[in-house]
Design an enzyme around this catalytic site. Structure first.
Site, PDB file in Angstrom:
ATOM      1  N   HIS A 286       0.797  -1.226   0.000  1.00  0.00           N
ATOM      2  CA  HIS A 286       0.000   0.000   0.000  1.00  0.00           C
ATOM      3  C   HIS A 286       0.827   1.272   0.000  1.00  0.00           C
ATOM      4  O   HIS A 286       0.393   2.293  -0.508  1.00  0.00           O
ATOM      5  CB  HIS A 286      -1.025  -0.043   1.130  1.00  0.00           C
ATOM      6  CG  HIS A 286      -2.179  -0.906   0.736  1.00  0.00           C
ATOM      7  ND1 HIS A 286      -2.189  -2.252   0.976  1.00  0.00           N
ATOM      8  CD2 HIS A 286      -3.274  -0.631   0.014  1.00  0.00           C
ATOM      9  CE1 HIS A 286      -3.279  -2.770   0.448  1.00  0.00           C
ATOM     10  NE2 HIS A 286      -3.962  -1.809  -0.133  1.00  0.00           N
TER      11      HIS A 286
ATOM     12  N   GLU B  68     -10.291 -11.429  -7.397  1.00  0.00           N
ATOM     13  CA  GLU B  68      -8.934 -11.365  -6.857  1.00  0.00           C
ATOM     14  C   GLU B  68      -8.406 -12.750  -6.517  1.00  0.00           C
ATOM     15  O   GLU B  68      -7.227 -12.946  -6.286  1.00  0.00           O
ATOM     16  CB  GLU B  68      -8.929 -10.530  -5.564  1.00  0.00           C
ATOM     17  CG  GLU B  68      -9.331  -9.101  -5.782  1.00  0.00           C
ATOM     18  CD  GLU B  68      -9.316  -8.311  -4.490  1.00  0.00           C
ATOM     19  OE1 GLU B  68      -8.419  -7.491  -4.328  1.00  0.00           O
ATOM     20  OE2 GLU B  68     -10.203  -8.528  -3.642  1.00  0.00           O
TER      21      GLU B  68
ATOM     22  N   ASP C 128      -3.982  -8.653  -6.135  1.00  0.00           N
ATOM     23  CA  ASP C 128      -4.176  -9.911  -5.411  1.00  0.00           C
ATOM     24  C   ASP C 128      -4.304 -11.095  -6.365  1.00  0.00           C
ATOM     25  O   ASP C 128      -3.792 -12.179  -6.082  1.00  0.00           O
ATOM     26  CB  ASP C 128      -5.404  -9.816  -4.495  1.00  0.00           C
ATOM     27  CG  ASP C 128      -5.059  -9.132  -3.179  1.00  0.00           C
ATOM     28  OD1 ASP C 128      -4.006  -9.468  -2.606  1.00  0.00           O
ATOM     29  OD2 ASP C 128      -5.805  -8.257  -2.741  1.00  0.00           O
TER      30      ASP C 128
ATOM     31  N   CYS D 237      -9.114  -2.819 -11.542  1.00  0.00           N
ATOM     32  CA  CYS D 237      -8.725  -1.745 -10.625  1.00  0.00           C
ATOM     33  C   CYS D 237      -7.380  -2.019  -9.968  1.00  0.00           C
ATOM     34  O   CYS D 237      -6.941  -1.262  -9.122  1.00  0.00           O
ATOM     35  CB  CYS D 237      -9.808  -1.515  -9.570  1.00  0.00           C
ATOM     36  SG  CYS D 237     -10.092  -2.928  -8.525  1.00  0.00           S
TER      37      CYS D 237
HETATM   38  C1  PEP Z   1      -6.134  -5.597  -5.976  1.00  0.00           C
HETATM   39  O1  PEP Z   1      -5.915  -6.566  -5.237  1.00  0.00           O
HETATM   40  O2  PEP Z   1      -5.758  -5.553  -7.165  1.00  0.00           O
HETATM   41  C2  PEP Z   1      -6.846  -4.404  -5.456  1.00  0.00           C
HETATM   42  C3  PEP Z   1      -7.208  -3.431  -6.258  1.00  0.00           C
HETATM   43  O3  PEP Z   1      -7.070  -4.365  -4.117  1.00  0.00           O
HETATM   44  P1  PEP Z   1      -5.937  -3.967  -3.036  1.00  0.00           P
HETATM   45  O4  PEP Z   1      -4.712  -3.563  -3.791  1.00  0.00           O
HETATM   46  O5  PEP Z   1      -6.474  -2.853  -2.230  1.00  0.00           O
HETATM   47  O6  PEP Z   1      -5.779  -5.238  -2.272  1.00  0.00           O
HETATM   48 MG    MG Z   2      -6.947  -6.692  -3.309  1.00  0.00          MG
END
Ligand code: PEP
Ligand code: MG
Length: 957
Positions: free
Chosen positions: A580, A820, A844, A891
């Site tokens: 993150h 995911e 993920d 996303c």
């Molecule tokens: C992902 O896993 O691609 C996603 C968009 O969620 P996060 O990165 O918040 O786990």
């Molecule tokens: Mg994710």
């Protein structure tokens, strides 16, 4: 809260034996739509473990944890047996309160029933009740307990007089939600009453939300009023007679003649005194380790252990009420509602008290008959950073590219500034308090002078504001007093100061107000500055020219606090591309290379560096030639960005007009207007966990509505795709402890975790639906592995849609899932039939498909979403969705990868959601190809064997 309606209560039931009664209860839950028929076996299995008989002719059958999969929705059914049923443990039962629990809701229900268990004659009344309303009244009457706990204490308040002290106590009650402003106004005009022995009482019933007792002690020991000392002030938010028992509990304080000592007590000590723990009382703490808290079975074990002791043992929750209860009373122990991770304080008086307390604490540590895992205290208790233990690494060779993980694109050329964690070494104790106090005062003065210089030289704006706030914090007499008291008790100046800072910061973190809670980090910064003076350790001061920041690792909060006007790039020892912090770096547009290894910590400050965030490479002390090339590249890149910026509001489409929506990924709703300003056509991923992480406990409905509304208003009619709470795994939530897991990424996280506390999910869905009134709203569920998880969440969603009037909620609303987990891509046809849309979380999906931890310092560079295996899963997802007329977004980070954009479009993806900064560039990238090119790129990529092959083939095309 157990609120029973007449539909929940079945009167006049008959059963020949307890099994038949249990079957009747199971049927009632099935009939109500709460469970599937398989739950019946769970009820029997639980009863086989031990009886759920509670007392006063009430039993509370509920399923085993294994049977929770049959629960469709949390609910309760109450069955009345006027003739009674002989329970298998020999007890006589008139009422079954049968619970369909997805999580530990039965703890709350148990807790609410405890008042019934203490009341005489209730068993007969329940047997004879002739209406559902009577049964509901007998079971549901909530006991209004006045609050007196650590949140209602206000210790060492710097009041000039008793009026200020009263207001301090009243303000604390308001902060805890017990009173509103009307109470503050009323209490300000009423004169406190002298109780004797340095104790005062101010009381009012106006503006009381919940009866409570606030207790304030003054920082000034010499405070007096009308010739009497003021050692403590009780501020009573009165409601009826409910506070009587609490005041009775405090009466001994009036006789004890030791009230002067209250003035110097910490919150924990004051709570202990209020709880009646005198100097002769022995206490011990033990932490609840049971995964589901002190529910009936472990509570029974604890009670048995307490009863076996030769003297009465009391218990209370450390962070809970100041009223201890008997550890030998099952109903009282259950009534504590103790959850995993909470501390219990046991107390006892008498000769063998120490042994007795050791025995009960040992029983708690051993798990009270259950298998327990030690509590993982979270980040603070993590083992020291591994690299600290290693010998210093060799510095990087000059003019030689060194590879890390590409985490945020862009080129940076600047000198490095390395932040090495300061190492403060000091003795814990010291002999000469006066000398230590003098040292502390000198250090405080020096710290203040440093800050003043910094404020003076600050560029203004936020930096100057933050530094001025630090100055004020440093000047806080409460902090000074707390440190001085610790020093007088034998601590060194450093230890006394740090304890005072840490206690204040911890208290700050517990505040519900997000902004106030965030100030804990500032307090610690201030604390370290003074510690630096005391230990003669120089804190690194960031240069006032542009630089590349080098750190061991960088947390999301560090990124958010960066001075973006000077930090040109980020380089870290640890971390992965989809961690993150890397995502935030991209959001801020700061080029970043992470996971570069220990060697980068050995770089000398000020050495020139080229950081290439696209390729994940850094070059220290580059040659003149290399530097010139990099500078030219930087100019080209800046030109591309400037061109993309000019066309950012044009609609997102390929050269031949194929529309693909380009939306923004957001972590903070306040950034929605910025996303629109960058050309976003909506928000494609709102990571709502950041809102939850910013609070000390789950934000309530009103807070969430406000927060979501902010994004929705800024979007001005563009769609918002909000993801429900996605915590667990790499995103821990301090107030939602998850039992330690060997593989947390494969464990309780995302929707799985959310479904263990469906009420949190329900509040969030309710807030989203209400905030989304009049706007297009898309809600998506994270980490869904199959249709069953979707259905469990959808049941709550559907109920809310029928409960909330359409005029009060979003009507243009869709519920979708994130893809995911590979299983959900493989099963996309079954999901597509029921969901409204898919959004592929490639971060993920890649980690689970390739079995590479997305944050792995060495491997995460290989976690490339352009891997053909991942692309095939995306293809399956899109095909299944389009057959059912559903749309698909991407996303994950892959959506902003310039090479991946045509591949995703060619696979048929309808929406790309990327960090706001990338929007102009992604739109510009779409205009560079047409759909036929994109389809050819997709086919080419799908035919490759590895991600490197995919990249090579696309580059060669
Ligand atoms: C992902 O896993 O691609 C996603 C968009 O969620 P996060 O990165 O918040 O786990
Ligand atoms: Mg994710």
């Amino acid at each position: 809260m157990l609120t029973l309606g007449s539909d929940d209560i079945l009167l006049g039931c008959h059963a020949d034996d307890w099994q038949a009664a249990l079957n009747g209860a199971a049927d009632a839950l099935v009939e109500a739509g709460f469970v599937e028929p398989g739950y019946r076996d769970g009820l029997h299995a639980r009863e086989a473990q031990s009886s759920t008989f509670l007392g006063n002719a009430i039993a509370i059958p509920h399923g085993t944890p294994e049977s929770r999969k049959f629960v469709k929705q949390t609910g309760v059914r109450v069955l009345q047996f006027p003739d009674g049923v002989q329970w298998h443990d020999g007890q006589h039962v008139h009422v079954l309160v049968t619970i369909a629990a997805q999580n530990d809701e039965h703890l709350d229900i148990l807790r609410q029933l405890t008042h019934v268990l203490d009341r005489e004659g209730v068993a007969e009344q329940l047997a004879e009740a002739s209406s559902a309303a009577d049964v509901a009244r007998l079971l549901s009457k909530p006991a209004v307990m006045p609050r007196l706990d650590s949140d209602t204490l206000c210790v060492g308040f710097p009041a000039q007089d008793i009026e200020e002290l009263t207001l301090g106590a009243a303000a604390r009650l308001r902060q805890s939600g017990c009173v509103d402003n009307a109470f503050i106004g009323a209490i300000a005009t009423s004169a406190p009453t002298w109780l004797g022995n340095g104790l005062w009482l101010a009381s009012h019933a106006h503006g009381v939300v919940q009866p409570a007792l606030g207790v304030a002690t003054p920082a000034n020991r010499g405070l007096s009023h009308h010739g009497h000392p003021v050692h403590a002030l009780f501020c009573l938010a009165a409601s009826g007679e409910s506070h009587r028992s609490l005041l009775d509990q405090l009466l001994p304080l009036l006789d004890r003649g030791e009230s002067e000592s209250l003035v110097t007590q910490t919150s924990a000590q004051l709570l202990a005194t209020l709880a009646g723990e005198t100097a002769s009382t022995q206490t011990r703490r033990a932490r609840v380790l049971n995964p589901h808290g002190l529910h009936a079975r472990p509570a029974k074990q604890l009670v048995q252990t307490a009863r076996a002791q030769p003297m009465p043992v009391n218990v209370r929750l450390e962070e809970g009420s100041a009223t201890p209860v008997s550890a030998a009373s099952l109903t009282k122990v259950i009534g504590l509602g103790a959850r995993r991770g909470q501390w219990l304080i046991f107390s006892a008086d008498g000769e063998q008290a120490a042994q007795a307390l050791d025995a009960v604490c040992q029983a708690v540590d051993d798990g009270l008959g259950e298998k327990v895992a030690p509590f993982d205290g979270g980040r603070e208790s993590e083992a020291p950073a591994a690299h600290n233990a290693k010998p210093a690494a060799e510095p990087l060779a000059d003019d030689t590219p060194h590879t890390g993980v590409a985490a945020s694109p862009g080129l940076a050329i600047a000198p490095v500034f390395v932040i090495r964690p300061p190492n403060f070494e000091y003795p814990a104790d010291a002999d000469n308090p006066e000398q230590e106090i003098a040292r502390l005062q000198a250090a405080l003065k020096e710290g203040a002078a440093q800050l003043e210089t910094l404020v003076h030289n600050a560029p203004g704006g936020e930096v100057a504001d933050i530094l001025s706030m630090h100055e004020e914090m440093l000047d806080d007499p409460e902090l000074h007093q707390a440190a001085i008291e610790a020093i007088r008790e034998g601590r060194s100046a450093e230890a006394g100061w740090w304890e005072a800072i840490d206690t204040a910061a911890h208290a700050q973190e517990m505040l519900a107000d997000r902004l106030l809670a965030e100030r804990a980090a500032d307090l610690r910064d201030v604390g370290r500055r003074v510690l630096g003076v005391l230990c003669d350790v120089k804190l690194p001061t960031a240069p006032d020219h542009p630089y590349i920041l080098v750190m061991d690792d960088i947390g999301p909060s560090d990124v958010a606090r960066l001075d973006t006007s000077r930090v040109r790039g980020l380089l870290t020892v640890r971390g992965g591309a989809t961690a993150h912090s890397a995502i935030l770096a991209r959001a801020l547009g700061i080029p970043a290379v992470v996971g570069a290894g220990d060697a980068v910590m050995a770089l000398p400050d000020g050495g020139m560096m080229i950081l290439d965030g696209e390729r994940g490479r850094v070059t220290h002390q580059p040659s003149e030639d290399r530097l010139q090339r990099a500078e030219q590249q930087l100019l080209d890149q800046q030109q591309r960005e400037a061109d993309a910026w000019k066309t950012r509001f044009e609609s997102a489409q390929t050269r031949d007009g194929h529309r693909v929506e380009v939306a923004a990924n957001l972590g903070n709703t306040a950034h929605a207007d910025d996303a629109v300003e960058r050309g976003a056509e909506g928000v494609g991923l709102l990571r709502t966990e950041f809102l939850f992480m910013a609070h000390a406990s789950a934000p309530d409905l009103a807070t969430q509505i406000d927060e979501y509304r902010q994004a929705i208003d800024a979007l001005g009619g563009r769609p918002l795709v909000a993801r429900t709470l996605d915590v667990g795994g790499d995103k821990p939530l301090p107030y939602w402890p998850v039992p330690q897991e060997d593989n947390p990424f494969l464990g309780l996280r995302g929707i799985r975790l959310a479904l263990t506390q469906p009420e949190v999910l329900e509040t969030q869905l309710r807030a989203l639906l209400m905030a989304g009134k009049d706007s297009p709203l898309r809600i998506m569920l994270p980490m869904v592995k199959d249709i069953a998880e979707f259905r469990a969440a959808k049941a709550i969603y559907d109920r809310l849609l029928s409960e909330i009037a359409p005029s009060q909620r979003a009507t243009d609303v869709q519920l979708g899932v994130m893809i995911e987990v590979p299983s959900s891509a493989l099963l996309a046809p079954t999901l597509a039939a029921e969901v409204d849309f898919f959004s592929v979380g490639t971060n993920d999906l890649t980690q689970y498909t390739l079995a590479i931890d997305r944050g792995h310092p060495e491997l995460s560079a290989q976690a490339d979403g352009l891997h053909p295996a991942v692309l095939r899963l995306i293809q399956m997802t899109v095909d299944a969705a389009h057959v059912q007329g559903k749309w698909v977004g991407v996303c994950g980070e892959l959506a902003s990868d310039a090479m991946a954009v045509p591949v995703l479009v060619g696979l048929g993806v309808d929406e790309l959601s990327v960090s706001a900064r990338q929007i102009p560039l992604v739109k510009a990238r779409l205009r560079e190809f047409d759909l036929a090119d994109a389809k050819a790129s997709a086919q080419l990529a799908l035919a490759q064997a590895t991600s490197d092959d995919v990249r090579d083939a696309l580059e060669a095309r």
